[in-house]
Design a protein around this motif. Structure first.
Motif, PDB file in Angstrom:
ATOM      1  N   ARG A 179       0.850  -1.201   0.000  1.00  0.00           N
ATOM      2  CA  ARG A 179       0.000   0.000   0.000  1.00  0.00           C
ATOM      3  C   ARG A 179       0.879   1.241   0.000  1.00  0.00           C
ATOM      4  NH1 ARG A 179      -5.095   0.204   2.816  1.00  0.00           N
ATOM      5  NH2 ARG A 179      -4.730   2.443   2.618  1.00  0.00           N
ATOM      6  N   THR A 180       0.524   2.216  -0.808  1.00  0.00           N
ATOM      7  CA  THR A 180       1.052   3.575  -0.663  1.00  0.00           C
ATOM      8  C   THR A 180      -0.153   4.498  -0.677  1.00  0.00           C
ATOM      9  OG1 THR A 180       3.147   3.067  -1.744  1.00  0.00           O
ATOM     10  CG2 THR A 180       2.521   5.363  -1.657  1.00  0.00           C
ATOM     11  N   ASP A 181      -0.312   5.300   0.348  1.00  0.00           N
ATOM     12  CA  ASP A 181      -1.489   6.164   0.449  1.00  0.00           C
ATOM     13  C   ASP A 181      -1.151   7.578  -0.015  1.00  0.00           C
ATOM     14  OD1 ASP A 181      -3.013   4.088   1.631  1.00  0.00           O
ATOM     15  OD2 ASP A 181      -2.025   4.480   3.542  1.00  0.00           O
ATOM     16  N   PRO A 182      -1.800   8.067  -1.083  1.00  0.00           N
ATOM     17  CA  PRO A 182      -1.514   9.424  -1.542  1.00  0.00           C
ATOM     18  C   PRO A 182      -2.148  10.478  -0.634  1.00  0.00           C
ATOM     19  CG  PRO A 182      -3.152   8.397  -2.969  1.00  0.00           C
ATOM     20  CD  PRO A 182      -2.782   7.379  -1.937  1.00  0.00           C
ATOM     21  N   VAL A 183      -1.353  11.467  -0.277  1.00  0.00           N
ATOM     22  CA  VAL A 183      -1.798  12.572   0.581  1.00  0.00           C
ATOM     23  C   VAL A 183      -1.481  13.888  -0.138  1.00  0.00           C
ATOM     24  CG1 VAL A 183      -1.434  13.761   2.789  1.00  0.00           C
ATOM     25  CG2 VAL A 183      -1.307  11.267   2.686  1.00  0.00           C
ATOM     26  N   VAL A 184      -2.477  14.769  -0.270  1.00  0.00           N
ATOM     27  CA  VAL A 184      -2.173  16.107  -0.788  1.00  0.00           C
ATOM     28  C   VAL A 184      -1.765  16.994   0.374  1.00  0.00           C
ATOM     29  CG1 VAL A 184      -3.561  16.074  -2.906  1.00  0.00           C
ATOM     30  CG2 VAL A 184      -4.662  16.683  -0.742  1.00  0.00           C
ATOM     31  N   ILE A 185      -0.722  17.779   0.159  1.00  0.00           N
ATOM     32  CA  ILE A 185      -0.305  18.751   1.167  1.00  0.00           C
ATOM     33  C   ILE A 185      -0.091  20.067   0.439  1.00  0.00           C
ATOM     34  CG2 ILE A 185       2.099  17.862   1.059  1.00  0.00           C
ATOM     35  CD1 ILE A 185       2.267  18.842   4.082  1.00  0.00           C
ATOM     36  N   MET A 186      -0.802  21.110   0.858  1.00  0.00           N
ATOM     37  CA  MET A 186      -0.803  22.325   0.047  1.00  0.00           C
ATOM     38  C   MET A 186      -0.617  23.586   0.880  1.00  0.00           C
ATOM     39  SD  MET A 186      -3.787  20.478  -0.071  1.00  0.00           S
ATOM     40  CE  MET A 186      -4.941  20.338   1.265  1.00  0.00           C
TER      41      MET A 186
END
Length: 315
Positions: A179-186
């Motif tokens: 698993r790789t969980d995509p996270v947006v950081i802005m």
């Protein structure tokens, strides 16, 4: 076809934990005879993690580096393939990783004199960048394997295959991948000001970029807009990509963005964010330099720091 390697932006900004230098040799992971040969070769090396902490030694230059042990020791340390990972090749040299769990520090026992197990986050900026990336890769993989010991389809125990990069169910034959969980950081901005938020649980005075997991059926831009709306009541009008960061806590990919917003009427949602604050470019520059009393930003290890730095340097 055309050589696509020329257009990959691999010289773009590289965050801590990115830049694993190994050739992962994914096409050879299924070759158990070759892997066995590599593991017994006197030239092959292994890195060791204990409860997620890498074994580290002093480097000849006086800094720190990963401690490499002969891969021939890996069987004895791992006690079976469940805790062994084929990392890839460094030029011609095979590199493995071993996962050790338990209460007794092996550096005080079987591995005495070979180094010390250190917290990866604390050591990341002191390690050579390539080695921090290798340790992060191993840590993420071992966390995944620890949390996914049973088949998600039928519930039976699964076994490790492909050098540790896959789990397979002996009962229903289902295959399971990491698993790789995509996270947006802005970092949201409007004109010459950017906005940062803080969570109640953070150290007093710390402000950072906003972040959230990408949901199924959602683009990166949509996730960015949704999180800004949910957490801070801001409307994104333009989103651009800065860089990504593999984040092994336990296994995320932080997707760094800089987002222009419609207005400055931000309101913290009081669940994710307890407070928001706008900073002019000069204030943000002072914040990075630690010159604003009682307020600080994350350090250079974090992609949030790099987003703020990139925005400051544009003005």
């Amino acid at each position: 076809g055309a050589d696509r390697t020329q257009i990959m932006p691999l010289t773009a900004f590289q965050n801590t934990f990115a830049g694993n230098p190994l050739d992962r040799c994914s096409e050879r992971r299924g070759d158990t005879a070759w892997l066995g040969e590599m593991q017994t070769s006197p030239d092959s090396l292994t890195i060791v993690l204990w409860n997620g902490k890498p074994l580290i030694e002093k480097s000849p230059e006086g800094g720190v580096q990963l401690a490499y042990l002969p891969a021939t020791m890996s069987d004895e340390l791992a006690g079976g393939i469940e805790r062994l990972l084929f990392m890839g090749l460094w030029k011609e040299t095979a590199v493995f990783a071993v996962d050790i769990e338990g209460g007794l520090d092996p550096a005080e026992g079987t591995l005495q004199g070979l180094g010390a197990f250190e917290d990866l986050r604390a050591m990341a900026l002191r390690l050579p960048g390539a080695e921090a990336a290798m340790a992060a890769t191993a840590k993420s993989m071992f966390e995944w394997r620890r949390r996914h010991r049973h088949c998600a389809a039928c519930g039976e125990p699964s076994v490790v295959v492909d050098g540790g990069w896959k789990r397979q169910c002996p009962t229903c034959k289902a295959e399971h991948f990491p698993r790789t969980d995509p996270v947006v950081i802005m970092l949201p901005y409007l004109g010459d000001r950017c906005m940062m938020g803080r969570q109640e649980a953070w150290p007093p005075g710390m402000f950072s970029a906003l972040a959230g997991f990408v949901e199924p059926g959602e683009s990166i831009e949509e996730a960015c807009a949704r999180e800004l709306a949910e957490e801070a009541a801001l409307k994104a009008v333009k989103v651009r990509y800065h860089s990504t960061q593999p984040w092994p806590y336990p296994s995320s990919l932080m997707i760094g963005l800089i987002a222009e917003v419609e207005d400055d009427q931000a309101a913290p949602d009081q669940t994710e964010l307890s407070e928001v604050r706008w900073f002019t470019r000069d204030e943000a520059r002072d914040l990075l330099a630690g010159k604003i009393e009682g307020v600080f930003a994350p350090g250079p290890l974090a992609i949030a720091h790099q987003l703020l730095k990139a925005w400051v340097e544009e003005g």
